[in-house]
Design an enzyme around this catalytic site. Structure first.
Site, short mmCIF file in Angstrom:
data_model
loop_
_atom_site.label_atom_id
_atom_site.label_comp_id
_atom_site.label_asym_id
_atom_site.label_seq_id
_atom_site.Cartn_x
_atom_site.Cartn_y
_atom_site.Cartn_z
N LYS A 133 -10.48 0.31 10.54
CA LYS A 133 -10.61 -0.93 9.78
C LYS A 133 -10.97 -2.10 10.71
O LYS A 133 -11.08 -3.24 10.26
CB LYS A 133 -9.31 -1.25 9.04
CG LYS A 133 -8.99 -0.29 7.90
CD LYS A 133 -7.82 -0.81 7.08
CE LYS A 133 -7.15 0.26 6.23
NZ LYS A 133 -7.97 0.76 5.14
N GLN A 172 -4.46 -5.08 7.37
CA GLN A 172 -5.44 -6.07 6.89
C GLN A 172 -5.35 -7.38 7.67
O GLN A 172 -6.04 -8.34 7.32
CB GLN A 172 -5.25 -6.33 5.39
CG GLN A 172 -5.44 -5.10 4.51
CD GLN A 172 -6.88 -4.56 4.51
OE1 GLN A 172 -7.82 -5.26 4.89
NE2 GLN A 172 -7.04 -3.31 4.11
N ASP A 201 3.17 -3.94 8.16
CA ASP A 201 1.89 -3.27 7.93
C ASP A 201 0.80 -4.29 8.25
O ASP A 201 0.58 -5.23 7.48
CB ASP A 201 1.81 -2.79 6.49
CG ASP A 201 0.43 -2.24 6.13
OD1 ASP A 201 -0.49 -2.31 6.98
OD2 ASP A 201 0.27 -1.75 5.00
N HIS A 251 0.88 -1.17 0.00
CA HIS A 251 0.00 0.00 0.00
C HIS A 251 0.92 1.22 0.00
O HIS A 251 2.01 1.19 0.57
CB HIS A 251 -0.83 -0.05 1.29
CG HIS A 251 -1.91 0.98 1.40
ND1 HIS A 251 -1.64 2.30 1.67
CD2 HIS A 251 -3.26 0.87 1.32
CE1 HIS A 251 -2.79 2.96 1.74
NE2 HIS A 251 -3.79 2.13 1.53
N CYS A 259 -4.74 2.25 -3.57
CA CYS A 259 -3.48 2.78 -3.03
C CYS A 259 -2.32 1.81 -3.27
O CYS A 259 -1.42 1.69 -2.44
CB CYS A 259 -3.59 3.12 -1.55
SG CYS A 259 -4.79 4.42 -1.23
#
Lengths: 153, 438
Positions: free
Chosen positions: B254, B231, B228, B151, B394
């Site tokens: 999220k 998700q 990261d 991303h 993104c």
């Protein structure tokens, strides 16, 4: 299927999106001044390179040629196609007024009726004004034309 | 002291989540009960932002009605109550990822968390933080390694760090199917590598990356690992100690929480040696007109008035997720993800990015419809009340690598049902006929 969606994707729009009148890019007529503009809609990657040439016969300046290369959604591609049909041969100042008229229509959120006399097939894009997220798609080629005309000055 | 009531239906939940359970869960989310364009809302954009259960909204309201005050200052009752709520929230979130209290730093979002790390490295590289911060110094000859599937939030901060310091940015490429080229990674990560930053789960491909392999390569090179986790943390149990990463970042919105809050996890030893990014009030010990001394982590990185109500609401979201069970959520979303991919693969002219049906993926799928731009696909689906993401998500470099400009992405969460997925698949099957593409 909602009436709004049918209004947005009228058959004439889908046809223009495929036909892409004015595409690909072509050399300007010899002797005419020309300008080019590259526009990008970063949210979805719509992209257009538009070239406009103007001819001055001493009395008036007219758009002698318009051509473009692009990729993007059906709205942005159809909009470039109808603009090419409309702009060809028009007086420069008249054309800039038409661009303003179209911009006003796009920003109206459905409150303005399109004037087919002025906009031709571009009037079929009036449904876009109800979808604020898509106005940029429809405006892309028109803003590119404004910039190309400035560059051709 | 608990400020949030958990819905009775979710307490001591057992067994797998099924459609009946997902429908009960869905009832906890007020926004999901509405109609869009005359159809029930089918929300398949949780990968971009998730919705909030009532208990999260109540927690934020309760905070403002009962406790609102500046934290870590003031001696009055409200200030103490607000500080307790704020720090209890930190404890809740820390526990959720198996981190210590001093290892959870509040940020605005994951993007700010990653920028915080990059700027701390940057500040160390111009001498801030002294000898203790020597391990964060990067410069010419050093390398920062990311992947081609990142991303933009985990790419651009490293590009900028490289520009500022003279370090070199390198990336682990993906193959035609979008999988990381681990054979290449072994050559790319080496003695010059100072940072290895990569996503735990891809927001486009749905793949779960081999964290252990990349951590091993980074450890052998003596590089810091930045994960990261945007998700992954919302959708599966994540234990930062078991993963053995140095830093991790994720966003509250999220994971059923509000916007405006994110989390930076960092190993305490590292955070306490790192120079600060944002500076100002609440992060200092002694200040003179010439210089300042800084508090240890996490306060060192929390300058200015904090996102207190957001932290409290995020903790309520974490409570909700824990009560539901992260393993159950992960299993349910994996099932929905498989249904998405299998259904999409069966539609003419649809190309799914990432692993094929049957292979492991999280509960999302991005896809291309041949001859129809993603924006048009999204518009057509919206007309049927189906919310998806369109564009490059993104991740422009990844799309370019796969030969695409924009795709459509459907992403699920615990409140989605197989009916949602089927309504979406039915609608996608109608896209090419509607646009006159054969």
């Amino acid at each position: 299927m909602s009436a709004e969606l049918q209004q947005l994707y009228q058959q004439i729009i889908l046809e223009h999106a495929k036909k892409r009148n004015g595409s690909p890019l072509a050399d300007p007529p010899p002797g005419d001044k020309s300008g080019e503009s590259h526009m990008l809609n970063p949210t979805c990657g719509d992209e257009i390179t538009l070239r406009a040439a103007v001819h001055n016969d001493g009395a008036a300046t007219t758009l002698s040629a318009i051509s473009w290369d692009g990729q993007g959604c059906s709205i942005s591609m159809a909009s470039a196609s109808v603009l090419s049909d409309l702009a060809q041969g028009m007086d420069r100042e008249e054309l800039l007024k038409v661009v303003d008229n179209f911009r006003e229509l796009m920003r109206s959120r459905g409150s303005i009726e399109a004037d087919e006399e002025i906009l031709g097939d571009a009037a079929a894009l009036s449904g876009v004004s109800r979808y604020p997220a898509r106005v940029k798609c429809a405006m892309l080629a028109w803003v590119a034309l404004e910039e190309a005309l400035l560059a051709a000055n | 002291m608990s400020v949030v009531s958990t819905p009775a239906t979710l307490k001591h939940a057992a067994g797998m989540i099924d459609d009946a359970e997902a429908r009960r869960i869905r009832n906890d989310f007020p926004i999901l009960s509405q109609q869009v364009n005359g159809s029930p809302l089918v929300y398949l954009d949780s990968g971009a932002t998730s919705q909030n259960p009532l208990c999260v909204l109540e927690a934020e309201q309760e905070y403002y009605e009962q406790r609102n005050a500046a934290v870590h200052r003031g001696a009055h009752m409200l200030a103490v109550s607000a500080t307790d709520a704020f720090e209890n929230a930190r404890e809740t979130v820390a526990g959720f990822i198996n981190a210590g209290m001093d290892e959870v730093v509040w940020t605005s979002n994951a993007t700010e968390a990653i920028n915080l790390i990059a700027y701390a490295f940057s500040n160390a590289s111009v001498g801030r933080g002294g000898d203790a911060a020597a391990r964060f110094v990067v410069g010419p000859g050093d390398e920062l390694v990311v992947t081609e599937m990142e991303h933009h939030a985990n790419l651009i901060p490293w590009q900028e760090l490289a520009f500022r310091t003279g370090a070199t940015l390198r990336y682990i490429p993906v193959d035609d199917a979008g999988a990381l080229r681990l054979d290449e990674a072994e050559h790319i990560i080496g003695p010059r590598t100072k940072v290895v930053a990569f996503t735990h789960a891809s927001n486009v491909l749905g793949t779960i990356n081999p964290v252990a392999t990349l951590v091993r390569l980074a450890r052998e090179a003596g590089a810091a690992v930045v994960l990261d986790a945007c998700q992954s943390v919302p959708h599966m149990g994540v234990d930062v100690k078991a993963l053995d990463v140095d830093f991790a970042a994720f966003s509250g919105h999220k994971m059923l929480g509000p916007t405006g809050i994110g989390v930076l996890y960092g190993r305490a030893e590292l955070l306490n040696a790192m120079p600060p990014f944002l500076t100002g009030g609440s992060m200092i010990t002694t200040v003179t007109m010439e210089k300042a001394e800084y508090l240890p982590s996490p306060q060192r990185f929390e300058a200015g008035t904090q996102r207190i109500s957001q932290a409290v609401a995020l903790a309520a979201a974490v409570d909700y997720l824990r009560e539901t069970g992260m393993d159950r959520i992960h299993a349910w979303e994996a099932e929905l993800g498989q249904r998405l991919v299998a259904g999409l693969e069966a539609i003419d002219g649809v190309r799914v990015l990432g692993p094929a049906a049957g292979a492991e993926r999280i509960g999302l799928a991005a896809f291309d419809v041949d001859g129809v731009h993603a924006h048009d696909v999204g518009q057509f689906l919206d007309d049927k009340g189906i919310a998806v993401r369109v564009g490059h998500h993104c991740a422009q470099p990844l799309h370019r690598r796969l030969g695409l400009v924009a795709t459509t992405r459907a992403s699920t969460y615990l409140y989605n049902t197989t009916d949602d997925v089927d309504a979406f698949l039915d609608a996608v099957a109608g896209v090419r006929p509607f646009f006159g593409v054969n």
